[in-house]
Design a protein around this motif. Sequence first.
Motif, PDB file in Angstrom:
ATOM      1  N   SER A 110     -58.115 -38.665  27.351  1.00  0.00           N
ATOM      2  CA  SER A 110     -59.132 -39.680  27.106  1.00  0.00           C
ATOM      3  C   SER A 110     -60.189 -39.624  28.201  1.00  0.00           C
ATOM      4  O   SER A 110     -59.876 -39.840  29.372  1.00  0.00           O
ATOM      5  N   GLU A 140     -61.147 -36.564  17.381  1.00  0.00           N
ATOM      6  CA  GLU A 140     -61.003 -37.884  17.979  1.00  0.00           C
ATOM      7  C   GLU A 140     -59.921 -38.695  17.276  1.00  0.00           C
ATOM      8  O   GLU A 140     -59.765 -38.627  16.060  1.00  0.00           O
ATOM      9  N   SER A 142     -57.698 -42.762  17.996  1.00  0.00           N
ATOM     10  CA  SER A 142     -57.674 -43.972  18.817  1.00  0.00           C
ATOM     11  C   SER A 142     -56.269 -44.524  18.947  1.00  0.00           C
ATOM     12  O   SER A 142     -55.463 -44.431  18.017  1.00  0.00           O
ATOM     13  N   ARG A 145     -57.927 -49.759  21.432  1.00  0.00           N
ATOM     14  CA  ARG A 145     -59.389 -49.661  21.529  1.00  0.00           C
ATOM     15  C   ARG A 145     -59.831 -48.426  22.300  1.00  0.00           C
ATOM     16  O   ARG A 145     -61.029 -48.189  22.446  1.00  0.00           O
ATOM     17  N   ARG A 146     -58.874 -47.665  22.789  1.00  0.00           N
ATOM     18  CA  ARG A 146     -59.216 -46.489  23.596  1.00  0.00           C
ATOM     19  C   ARG A 146     -59.328 -45.236  22.734  1.00  0.00           C
ATOM     20  O   ARG A 146     -58.478 -44.979  21.893  1.00  0.00           O
ATOM     21  N   LYS A 147     -60.382 -44.462  22.966  1.00  0.00           N
ATOM     22  CA  LYS A 147     -60.603 -43.226  22.224  1.00  0.00           C
ATOM     23  C   LYS A 147     -59.964 -42.046  22.952  1.00  0.00           C
ATOM     24  O   LYS A 147     -60.119 -41.901  24.166  1.00  0.00           O
TER      25      LYS A 147
END
Length: 288
Positions: A110, A140, A142, A145-147
């Motif tokens: 990340s 991508e 998730s 909320r983190r990619k």
Amino acid sequence: MKFTKCLVTLAIPQKNMPLRQMRDALKYLSSNTPLVMCFESLTSYERRYLIEQKISFLVPGNQLFLMELGIDLREYFFRKKEAPTSELNPATQAMLLWFLQNNPISAEWSPSEVAPALQYTSMTASRAVNELVGLGLFEEFSIGRRKYLRTNDTHQEIWQKAKPYLRSPVKQEIWTHDVIKLNGSEIGLAGISALANLTMINSDEETCYALSSKDWLEVKQTITVLPEKEPAANCYQIWSYEPRMNREGTNSLGVKCVDKLSLWLSFKESSDARIELAMRELEGSFRW
């Protein structure tokens, strides 16, 4: 259009029409059947907004949300492709190189977790995700909320694919007889000095160091910059990103070198046969 024995009316909004403007326009449309907006693609934000506003929508082959019929079908959702870029942003490049040199096994990472170590913001990390996905280097996904980014390629394959989009980190070279010292950390060897320390090439008499643009702004007022190279003067390279993210080797005085990948890129445009030979040796020493 007929769906599950019920008629619905499809409406196609103007290209790039703001969602709020579309929402207001829908108030003036009348239909005896459920009205469904049809899109080529939607971002996660756009999809969430439409659902919150209770606006039915369809992305053919991808998503279907029919509020009136209580239907919410999602195969997957994808981001709109970013315009192709010829070079990565320096911050994106720095985060990519950090991943390649600090996560030798992992295929997932990340940028938002890397950003603080390189003094970048979460917004910069988000742009890095967009760039790297847009170039097809990563996919991508998730978690909360983190990619995160992932790939099936090896680190060496990522390096080879990314090479055309990577630039030299060197923005400027200055020469001075003064000694630059940084608060809280040591300065790193760069240029031919670092290359000589990590390969069989002979070094120049002068020593070359690297510092970030931020560090240069802090010390430049205390340094007398020479108009050109002079005997016994030292060279300082001003980099577009932090040159201390990963140190390699040391010279006889115990000074460490900048990271190997950035060092290789700093000579990317060189046509000197001696340098090119050393670059091949350096690249062969990369720890994948």
